[in-house]
Enzyme design. Structure first.
Site, mmCIF file in Angstrom:
data_model
loop_
_atom_site.group_PDB
_atom_site.id
_atom_site.type_symbol
_atom_site.label_atom_id
_atom_site.label_comp_id
_atom_site.label_asym_id
_atom_site.label_seq_id
_atom_site.Cartn_x
_atom_site.Cartn_y
_atom_site.Cartn_z
ATOM 1 N N ASP A 1 104.828 -0.283 27.915
ATOM 2 C CA ASP A 1 104.496 -0.933 29.181
ATOM 3 C C ASP A 1 103.211 -1.730 28.958
ATOM 4 O OD1 ASP A 1 103.406 -1.472 31.757
ATOM 5 O OD2 ASP A 1 104.719 0.063 32.619
ATOM 6 N N GLU B 1 106.748 7.019 27.433
ATOM 7 C CA GLU B 1 105.892 5.905 27.853
ATOM 8 C C GLU B 1 104.447 6.343 28.077
ATOM 9 O OE1 GLU B 1 106.172 4.671 31.947
ATOM 10 O OE2 GLU B 1 105.852 2.573 31.420
ATOM 11 N N GLN C 1 108.077 -2.947 29.518
ATOM 12 C CA GLN C 1 107.872 -3.241 30.941
ATOM 13 C C GLN C 1 106.638 -4.125 31.084
ATOM 14 O OE1 GLN C 1 107.796 0.847 32.363
ATOM 15 N NE2 GLN C 1 109.829 0.602 33.268
ATOM 16 N N GLU D 1 108.092 -4.475 36.348
ATOM 17 C CA GLU D 1 107.604 -3.304 37.077
ATOM 18 C C GLU D 1 106.252 -3.628 37.688
ATOM 19 O OE1 GLU D 1 107.677 1.485 36.239
ATOM 20 O OE2 GLU D 1 106.605 0.244 34.813
HETATM 21 O O1 LIG Z 1 104.599 3.941 36.007
HETATM 22 C C1 LIG Z 1 105.258 3.424 35.107
HETATM 23 O O2 LIG Z 1 104.808 2.520 34.423
HETATM 24 C C2 LIG Z 1 106.624 3.821 34.786
HETATM 25 O O3 LIG Z 1 107.263 3.134 34.043
HETATM 26 C C3 LIG Z 1 107.276 5.017 35.299
HETATM 27 O O4 LIG Z 1 108.296 4.693 36.169
HETATM 28 C C4 LIG Z 1 106.471 6.158 35.763
HETATM 29 O O5 LIG Z 1 105.997 6.033 37.065
HETATM 30 MG MG LIG Z 2 106.137 1.555 33.153
#
Ligand SMILES: O=C(O)C(=O)[C@H](O)CO
Ligand SMILES: [Mg+2]
Length: 263
Positions: free
Chosen positions: A178, A143, A204, A240
Site C-alpha cells: 500500500d 499488508e 493499493q 483505497e
Molecule cells: O487500511 C488499509 O490500507 C487496508 O488495506 C485494509 O483494508 C485494512 O484496513
Molecule cells: Mg491498504
C-alpha cells in the site's frame, strides 16, 4: 498496465454498500475490492457482482470485534481458534465471489504482548491459512499498515513483511504494497516499491497526508502507476482513498489507466 480496482470500503461513501458495486461499474472499473463486508448477505453480494459483470479482486479477513478495536486476529497469540473461524469465513466468501486474493489482517496485539510470540503466531496462522487457500487457487496477502493510522498494528514495516515472507517461503502468500502506508512509514516510496516488487501480489494507492486521491497530497500517484508499469507489474491496484468530493467527479486522473464512465 496496472489494472485499477475500486475499493468499496473507501470509494462511493455516499451509497449503501451494494449500490457501490453498480457505481463502480458505471464509473468504468472492471474490478472491486473491500474489507470483509460484515453487514451484507453473501448471496446478495454475489448476485450483485454477477449482474455488474465485474471481478472481485480482493477481500480482507474479518477484523474480529471492530467496535472493540480489533483489526485482525492473525498475529494475536491465544486467538488461533477465532483466527481460523475468520479465515474460513473469508475463504467461503472469496469462493462465492471468485476472488483470487485475501488480505490476512494481522491485528493489534494487547499491550505487553511479546513481539516474538506474535510473529510466531502470525507465521503459524499464515502457514495453516495458505494450506487452506492453495487448493482453492487463492493467494493470501499481508499488508504493512502505518502506525499513525493504526497505532499498535503488528505488521507496520515493509522490511518486516518481506522478512516474514522470506522465512515462510510460501508461494501463495504475497506482499500487499500500500503506497500510502509505505510512504507514511518511511518515505522514499518509489525505490522501496521497486525493491519489494518480487514479493508483491497486490498494490493499493492513496495520497498522504490525508489519504486522499491522486492530485490531492504529497505523491504523484499517476507517476508511480507508470513506474509500476515500467517495472513490469501487471496486477491489480486498489484505489483505497477517501475522495474529497463525489467519487465519479474525481476520476479524471484514471482515464489514462483505462477508467472511462460506461455508456
Ligand atoms: O487500511 C488499509 O490500507 C487496508 O488495506 C485494509 O483494508 C485494512 O484496513
Ligand atoms: Mg491498504
Amino acid at each position: 498496465m496496472p489494472r485499477l480496482a475500486a475499493n468499496l470500503s473507501f470509494l462511493f461513501p455516499d451509497a449503501p454498500f451494494l449500490e457501490r458495486v453498480d457505481r463502480a461499474a458505471a464509473a468504468g472499473f472492471r474490478g472491486v475490492e473491500s474489507m470483509y463486508p460484515e453487514d451484507v448477505a453473501p448471496a446478495a453480494l454475489t448476485a450483485r457482482l454477477a449482474d455488474s459483470g465485474m471481478q472481485w479482486v480482493l477481500l480482507n479477513t474479518p477484523a474480529g470485534d471492530f467496535a472493540a478495536g480489533e483489526r485482525g486476529l492473525a498475529a494475536l497469540p491465544g486467538q488461533e481458534g477465532r483466527f481460523r473461524e475468520a479465515m474460513r469465513a473469508a475463504l467461503d466468501l472469496a469462493g462465492g465471489l471468485q476472488a483470487g486474493l485475501i488480505h490476512v489482517m494481522a491485528g493489534i496485539p494487547p499491550d505487553g504482548a511479546d513481539p516474538a510470540a506474535c510473529r510466531h503466531t502470525f507465521c503459524e496462522n499464515l502457514t495453516w491459512a495458505a494450506a487452506q487457500a492453495r487448493p482453492r487457487g487463492i493467494v493470501l496477502t499481508i499488508e504493512p499498515i502505518n502506525r499513525r493510522d493504526m497505532p499498535g498494528y503488528f505488521l507496520w514495516q515493509v522490511g518486516q513483511a518481506v522478512q516474514i515472507l522470506d522465512d515462510l517461503s510460501l508461494p501463495n502468500v504475497r506482499l500487499q504494497f500500500d503506497i500510502y502506508h509505505a510512504q507514511v512509514e518511511g518515505g522514499d516510496v518509489a525505490s522501496r516499491m521497486a525493491a519489494a516488487l518480487p514479493h508483491v501480489g497486490h498494490v493499493q494507492i492513496a495520497n498522504p497526508p490525508g489519504r486522499h486521491g491522486p492530485g490531492d497530497g504529497e505523491l504523484d500517484l499517476p507517476w508511480l502507476l507508470r513506474e509500476l508499469d515500467r517495472l513490469g507489474y501487471d496486477g491489480w491496484v486498489g484505489c483505497e482513498y477517501r475522495p474529497a468530493g463525489p467519487t465519479e467527479g474525481g476520476l479524471a486522473w484514471a482515464r489514462p489507466f483505462g477508467i472511462h464512465p460506461a455508456g
